[in-house]
Design an enzyme around this catalytic site. Sequence first.
Site, mmCIF file in Angstrom:
data_model
loop_
_atom_site.group_PDB
_atom_site.id
_atom_site.type_symbol
_atom_site.label_atom_id
_atom_site.label_comp_id
_atom_site.label_asym_id
_atom_site.label_seq_id
_atom_site.Cartn_x
_atom_site.Cartn_y
_atom_site.Cartn_z
ATOM 1 N N THR A 46 0.854 -1.183 0.000
ATOM 2 C CA THR A 46 0.000 0.000 0.000
ATOM 3 C C THR A 46 0.894 1.238 0.000
ATOM 4 O O THR A 46 2.061 1.170 0.404
ATOM 5 C CB THR A 46 -0.969 -0.014 1.201
ATOM 6 O OG1 THR A 46 -0.207 -0.114 2.398
ATOM 7 C CG2 THR A 46 -1.948 -1.168 1.101
ATOM 8 N N THR A 48 1.470 4.338 1.588
ATOM 9 C CA THR A 48 2.235 4.851 2.728
ATOM 10 C C THR A 48 3.186 3.793 3.265
ATOM 11 O O THR A 48 4.325 4.097 3.641
ATOM 12 C CB THR A 48 1.289 5.354 3.840
ATOM 13 O OG1 THR A 48 0.429 6.356 3.289
ATOM 14 C CG2 THR A 48 2.054 5.926 5.016
ATOM 15 N N CYS A 49 2.743 2.555 3.278
ATOM 16 C CA CYS A 49 3.562 1.461 3.807
ATOM 17 C C CYS A 49 4.813 1.250 2.957
ATOM 18 O O CYS A 49 5.910 1.071 3.479
ATOM 19 C CB CYS A 49 2.747 0.167 3.866
ATOM 20 S SG CYS A 49 1.215 0.326 4.795
ATOM 21 N N SER A 50 4.638 1.258 1.642
ATOM 22 C CA SER A 50 5.739 0.957 0.730
ATOM 23 C C SER A 50 6.628 2.151 0.395
ATOM 24 O O SER A 50 7.805 1.977 0.100
ATOM 25 C CB SER A 50 5.187 0.395 -0.586
ATOM 26 O OG SER A 50 4.664 -0.890 -0.377
ATOM 27 N N LEU A 54 8.029 1.458 5.551
ATOM 28 C CA LEU A 54 9.047 0.416 5.410
ATOM 29 C C LEU A 54 10.408 0.964 4.977
ATOM 30 O O LEU A 54 11.430 0.603 5.574
ATOM 31 C CB LEU A 54 8.571 -0.674 4.444
ATOM 32 C CG LEU A 54 9.594 -1.771 4.122
ATOM 33 C CD1 LEU A 54 9.972 -2.557 5.378
ATOM 34 C CD2 LEU A 54 9.049 -2.687 3.039
#
Length: 162
Positions: A46, A48-50, A54
């Site tokens: 997703t 924001t996550c990627s 992370l």
Amino acid sequence: MTIAVGDKLPNATFKEKTADGPVEITTDQLFKGKRVVLFAVPGAFTPTCSLNHLPGYLENRDAILARGVDDIAVVAVNDLHVMSAWATASGGMGKIHFLSDWNAAFTKALGLDIDLSAGTLGIRSKRYSMIVDDGVVKTLNVEDAPGQATVSGAAAMLEQLS
């Protein structure tokens, strides 16, 4: 009830893909006798996550470990194969643990689940980070909104580890 600083993590079993294939890893195996940084994301791949959450942990991995941390792990309510693909695509395979909480059992036990069905994601994890010392939560940073990665990001974690 949401987990709090001073609480012991609940027992759980995650799935993780390693160079030797899929394995199960328990909370005891990961946290017992160790100081671990754990962060959670609503979903692998997703935005924001990627693009934000992370990468900060991967870029600051060595600095985090240099501050007395034994291990770093990310957990998401995704299946083992998605987490493995994310580890590979991000360049994080073998650098941090990519833990699959495939049925949200751990996330629900922490009280950090969120229903993102309106965004077609279903039950997921809130975005958070924590420092865990021998299975006990020492710091807990939960984001107010899933699209943010500030209080739970690597920069904030580095400040807490100073």
